[in-house]
Design a protein around this motif. Structure first.
Motif, PDB file in Angstrom:
ATOM      1  N   PRO A 152       0.804  -1.226   0.000  1.00  0.00           N
ATOM      2  CA  PRO A 152       0.000   0.000   0.000  1.00  0.00           C
ATOM      3  C   PRO A 152       0.837   1.276   0.000  1.00  0.00           C
ATOM      4  N   ALA A 153       1.982   1.254   0.658  1.00  0.00           N
ATOM      5  CA  ALA A 153       2.847   2.436   0.667  1.00  0.00           C
ATOM      6  C   ALA A 153       3.298   2.768  -0.757  1.00  0.00           C
ATOM      7  N   ALA A 154       3.707   1.761  -1.520  1.00  0.00           N
ATOM      8  CA  ALA A 154       4.122   1.981  -2.909  1.00  0.00           C
ATOM      9  C   ALA A 154       2.933   2.441  -3.748  1.00  0.00           C
ATOM     10  N   TRP A 155       1.784   1.819  -3.550  1.00  0.00           N
ATOM     11  CA  TRP A 155       0.566   2.143  -4.305  1.00  0.00           C
ATOM     12  C   TRP A 155       0.143   3.592  -4.076  1.00  0.00           C
ATOM     13  N   LEU A 156       0.294   4.078  -2.833  1.00  0.00           N
ATOM     14  CA  LEU A 156      -0.118   5.434  -2.494  1.00  0.00           C
ATOM     15  C   LEU A 156       0.875   6.507  -2.934  1.00  0.00           C
ATOM     16  N   THR A 157       2.119   6.146  -3.185  1.00  0.00           N
ATOM     17  CA  THR A 157       3.134   7.154  -3.487  1.00  0.00           C
ATOM     18  C   THR A 157       3.715   7.089  -4.900  1.00  0.00           C
ATOM     19  N   ASP A 158       3.574   5.951  -5.575  1.00  0.00           N
ATOM     20  CA  ASP A 158       4.176   5.786  -6.897  1.00  0.00           C
ATOM     21  C   ASP A 158       3.091   5.498  -7.940  1.00  0.00           C
ATOM     22  N   PRO A 159       2.772   6.461  -8.813  1.00  0.00           N
ATOM     23  CA  PRO A 159       1.713   6.264  -9.807  1.00  0.00           C
ATOM     24  C   PRO A 159       1.968   5.111 -10.782  1.00  0.00           C
ATOM     25  N   ALA A 160       3.215   4.652 -10.881  1.00  0.00           N
ATOM     26  CA  ALA A 160       3.520   3.539 -11.775  1.00  0.00           C
ATOM     27  C   ALA A 160       3.437   2.183 -11.066  1.00  0.00           C
ATOM     28  N   ALA A 161       3.242   2.189  -9.752  1.00  0.00           N
ATOM     29  CA  ALA A 161       3.228   0.945  -8.974  1.00  0.00           C
ATOM     30  C   ALA A 161       1.893   0.231  -9.078  1.00  0.00           C
ATOM     31  N   ALA A 162       1.961  -1.085  -9.119  1.00  0.00           N
ATOM     32  CA  ALA A 162       0.759  -1.926  -9.111  1.00  0.00           C
ATOM     33  C   ALA A 162       1.043  -3.166  -8.259  1.00  0.00           C
ATOM     34  N   PRO A 163       1.308  -2.970  -6.956  1.00  0.00           N
ATOM     35  CA  PRO A 163       1.680  -4.102  -6.106  1.00  0.00           C
ATOM     36  C   PRO A 163       0.563  -5.129  -5.946  1.00  0.00           C
ATOM     37  N   HIS A 164      -0.655  -4.763  -6.313  1.00  0.00           N
ATOM     38  CA  HIS A 164      -1.805  -5.661  -6.204  1.00  0.00           C
ATOM     39  C   HIS A 164      -1.940  -6.571  -7.415  1.00  0.00           C
ATOM     40  N   GLY A 165      -1.072  -6.364  -8.405  1.00  0.00           N
ATOM     41  CA  GLY A 165      -1.140  -7.166  -9.618  1.00  0.00           C
ATOM     42  C   GLY A 165      -2.182  -6.658 -10.604  1.00  0.00           C
ATOM     43  N   GLY A 166      -2.718  -5.477 -10.355  1.00  0.00           N
ATOM     44  CA  GLY A 166      -3.742  -4.898 -11.226  1.00  0.00           C
ATOM     45  C   GLY A 166      -3.186  -3.753 -12.052  1.00  0.00           C
ATOM     46  N   GLU A 167      -3.935  -2.663 -12.109  1.00  0.00           N
ATOM     47  CA  GLU A 167      -3.607  -1.525 -12.964  1.00  0.00           C
ATOM     48  C   GLU A 167      -3.054  -0.367 -12.131  1.00  0.00           C
ATOM     49  N   SER A 168      -1.973   0.214 -12.586  1.00  0.00           N
ATOM     50  CA  SER A 168      -1.393   1.370 -11.897  1.00  0.00           C
ATOM     51  C   SER A 168      -2.178   2.631 -12.243  1.00  0.00           C
ATOM     52  N   VAL A 169      -1.974   3.671 -11.468  1.00  0.00           N
ATOM     53  CA  VAL A 169      -2.597   4.969 -11.763  1.00  0.00           C
ATOM     54  C   VAL A 169      -2.131   5.455 -13.134  1.00  0.00           C
ATOM     55  N   LEU A 170      -0.854   5.317 -13.407  1.00  0.00           N
ATOM     56  CA  LEU A 170      -0.304   5.753 -14.692  1.00  0.00           C
ATOM     57  C   LEU A 170      -1.003   5.042 -15.855  1.00  0.00           C
ATOM     58  N   ALA A 171      -1.170   3.724 -15.748  1.00  0.00           N
ATOM     59  CA  ALA A 171      -1.847   2.963 -16.806  1.00  0.00           C
ATOM     60  C   ALA A 171      -3.307   3.391 -16.936  1.00  0.00           C
ATOM     61  N   LEU A 172      -3.964   3.656 -15.811  1.00  0.00           N
ATOM     62  CA  LEU A 172      -5.355   4.102 -15.841  1.00  0.00           C
ATOM     63  C   LEU A 172      -5.478   5.453 -16.540  1.00  0.00           C
ATOM     64  N   VAL A 173      -4.612   6.398 -16.203  1.00  0.00           N
ATOM     65  CA  VAL A 173      -4.658   7.723 -16.830  1.00  0.00           C
ATOM     66  C   VAL A 173      -4.434   7.584 -18.343  1.00  0.00           C
ATOM     67  N   GLU A 174      -3.515   6.736 -18.753  1.00  0.00           N
ATOM     68  CA  GLU A 174      -3.269   6.531 -20.184  1.00  0.00           C
ATOM     69  C   GLU A 174      -4.491   5.925 -20.872  1.00  0.00           C
ATOM     70  N   ARG A 175      -5.151   4.961 -20.213  1.00  0.00           N
ATOM     71  CA  ARG A 175      -6.348   4.343 -20.791  1.00  0.00           C
ATOM     72  C   ARG A 175      -7.470   5.367 -20.960  1.00  0.00           C
ATOM     73  N   VAL A 176      -7.689   6.172 -19.926  1.00  0.00           N
ATOM     74  CA  VAL A 176      -8.760   7.166 -19.973  1.00  0.00           C
ATOM     75  C   VAL A 176      -8.437   8.263 -20.985  1.00  0.00           C
ATOM     76  N   ALA A 177      -7.183   8.666 -21.083  1.00  0.00           N
ATOM     77  CA  ALA A 177      -6.779   9.668 -22.084  1.00  0.00           C
ATOM     78  C   ALA A 177      -7.052   9.147 -23.496  1.00  0.00           C
ATOM     79  N   ALA A 178      -6.770   7.879 -23.743  1.00  0.00           N
ATOM     80  CA  ALA A 178      -7.044   7.288 -25.062  1.00  0.00           C
ATOM     81  C   ALA A 178      -8.546   7.249 -25.324  1.00  0.00           C
ATOM     82  N   TRP A 179      -9.341   6.949 -24.299  1.00  0.00           N
ATOM     83  CA  TRP A 179     -10.800   6.944 -24.459  1.00  0.00           C
ATOM     84  C   TRP A 179     -11.289   8.350 -24.803  1.00  0.00           C
ATOM     85  N   LEU A 180     -10.810   9.363 -24.095  1.00  0.00           N
ATOM     86  CA  LEU A 180     -11.213  10.744 -24.375  1.00  0.00           C
ATOM     87  C   LEU A 180     -10.850  11.137 -25.806  1.00  0.00           C
ATOM     88  N   ALA A 181      -9.675  10.759 -26.239  1.00  0.00           N
ATOM     89  CA  ALA A 181      -9.221  11.101 -27.595  1.00  0.00           C
ATOM     90  C   ALA A 181     -10.080  10.432 -28.671  1.00  0.00           C
TER      91      ALA A 181
END
Length: 193
Positions: free
Chosen positions: A103-132
């Protein structure tokens, strides 16, 4: 052509009330159904311009769209919630007890996905592509989605650092409007009707 996107956060859920990471099967709780029904008249206003109505695939998004009178909403997988991997259905306290570093990595590093899911960085990229990709003939879109998807859209539209993601709170049934004429996105917070 001007594109107008209204992002609507799904209604409240028990997972939100209990502060656990959601699963796709989580539906609206009693308050979520009640509040959604109360908000429905503002979405079903006569004279509202026609447009495309979309929703995320999770049950809570589909129930919110239906409760708002947007039953014709088309499920768009790109509006899905952030993948929380093995943390889905669990509380942050429970996860911290098992893996304090995750959780510490998840809360401080937007590229981290310690849960094995999607990072904040990946989510922002996905949503940006959807908006475009939004180029509806009517220019209007209503999309019922998740707090994290709306946060990601705001980070993208404001060209903010991904570290700003966790500083944005999105409440159940919150709406935000985004507009563009092919250039820069503009952000608008509509008045309740």
């Amino acid at each position: 052509m001007t594109v107008r996107i209204t992002l609507v956060c799904h209604g409240s859920t028990e997972a939100l009330r209990r502060a656990v990471f959601p699963t796709d099967d989580d539906g609206l709780d009693e308050g979520g159904h009640r509040d959604t029904a109360r908000a429905a008249p503002s979405f079903a206003s006569p004279g509202r311009p026609e447009g495309v109505v979309l929703c995320g695939p999770a049950r809570r998004c589909r129930e919110t769209a239906e409760g708002l009178g947007l039953a014709a909403a088309v499920v768009d997988d790109r509006l899905r919630d952030r993948d929380h991997g093995r943390w889905a259905g669990r509380s942050l306290a429970e996860i911290q007890a098992e893996d304090p570093a995750g959780p510490a990595a998840w809360l401080t590093d937007p590229a981290a996905a310690p849960h094995g899911g999607e990072s904040v960085l990946a989510l922002v990229e996905r949503v940006a592509a959807w908006l475009a990709s939004r180029r509806e003939p009517s220019g209007r879109v209503i999309a019922v989605t998740h707090p994290d998807v709306i946060r990601a859209a705001l980070v993208h539209v404001l060209d903010a650092a991904t570290t700003a993601f966790s500083a944005i709170d999105v409440e159940p049934l919150a709406t935000v409007r985004l507009t563009t004429a092919g250039g820069r996105w503009r952000l608008r917070f509509p008045r309740p009707t």
